[in-house]
Design a protein around this motif. Sequence first.
Motif, PDB file in Angstrom:
ATOM      1  N   THR A 104       0.880  -1.162   0.000  1.00  0.00           N
ATOM      2  CA  THR A 104       0.000   0.000   0.000  1.00  0.00           C
ATOM      3  C   THR A 104       0.919   1.214   0.000  1.00  0.00           C
ATOM      4  O   THR A 104       1.622   1.464   0.983  1.00  0.00           O
ATOM      5  N   VAL A 105       0.955   1.930  -1.091  1.00  0.00           N
ATOM      6  CA  VAL A 105       1.872   3.061  -1.254  1.00  0.00           C
ATOM      7  C   VAL A 105       1.357   4.267  -0.475  1.00  0.00           C
ATOM      8  O   VAL A 105       0.192   4.630  -0.580  1.00  0.00           O
ATOM      9  N   THR A 106       2.250   4.889   0.308  1.00  0.00           N
ATOM     10  CA  THR A 106       1.886   6.090   1.062  1.00  0.00           C
ATOM     11  C   THR A 106       2.614   7.330   0.558  1.00  0.00           C
ATOM     12  O   THR A 106       2.160   8.439   0.792  1.00  0.00           O
ATOM     13  N   SER A 107       3.738   7.142  -0.126  1.00  0.00           N
ATOM     14  CA  SER A 107       4.506   8.281  -0.624  1.00  0.00           C
ATOM     15  C   SER A 107       5.364   7.826  -1.810  1.00  0.00           C
ATOM     16  O   SER A 107       5.935   6.743  -1.775  1.00  0.00           O
ATOM     17  N   GLU A 108       5.441   8.674  -2.831  1.00  0.00           N
ATOM     18  CA  GLU A 108       6.240   8.359  -4.021  1.00  0.00           C
ATOM     19  C   GLU A 108       7.177   9.517  -4.341  1.00  0.00           C
ATOM     20  O   GLU A 108       6.777  10.680  -4.270  1.00  0.00           O
ATOM     21  N   GLN A 109       8.411   9.188  -4.701  1.00  0.00           N
ATOM     22  CA  GLN A 109       9.395  10.163  -5.158  1.00  0.00           C
ATOM     23  C   GLN A 109       9.995   9.606  -6.449  1.00  0.00           C
ATOM     24  O   GLN A 109      11.109   9.069  -6.450  1.00  0.00           O
ATOM     25  N   PRO A 110       9.265   9.700  -7.566  1.00  0.00           N
ATOM     26  CA  PRO A 110       9.690   9.065  -8.817  1.00  0.00           C
ATOM     27  C   PRO A 110      11.042   9.550  -9.341  1.00  0.00           C
ATOM     28  O   PRO A 110      11.811   8.759  -9.882  1.00  0.00           O
ATOM     29  N   VAL A 111      11.362  10.818  -9.183  1.00  0.00           N
ATOM     30  CA  VAL A 111      12.631  11.333  -9.694  1.00  0.00           C
ATOM     31  C   VAL A 111      13.798  10.676  -8.957  1.00  0.00           C
ATOM     32  O   VAL A 111      14.837  10.376  -9.550  1.00  0.00           O
ATOM     33  N   LEU A 112      13.623  10.425  -7.663  1.00  0.00           N
ATOM     34  CA  LEU A 112      14.664   9.787  -6.855  1.00  0.00           C
ATOM     35  C   LEU A 112      14.635   8.269  -6.956  1.00  0.00           C
ATOM     36  O   LEU A 112      15.588   7.597  -6.575  1.00  0.00           O
TER      37      LEU A 112
END
Length: 82
Positions: A34-42
Amino acid sequence: MNGASGSTPVGVVLAVDPDRFTEVVTGLRQAGLTVTSEQPVLGTLSGTVPEDRIGALAAVEGVNSVDRERTTRLPRPDSPIQ
């Protein structure tokens, strides 16, 4: 997602291939995250997963690392340790 797991959810932080971020996140969700936070660039994200599914997250292609979240508590400001 695997809703049948009776294992206690734990917080995790993952490092994944940033060039395949969306694809890897989809695989992680299918593995039970269950995803709570995403930082796609990192190429990082955090979420919760039943403890017995951590190995399934690590097995998703494009995952570089899976670490449990850690909580650090500092002493109170008036503590003699300060």
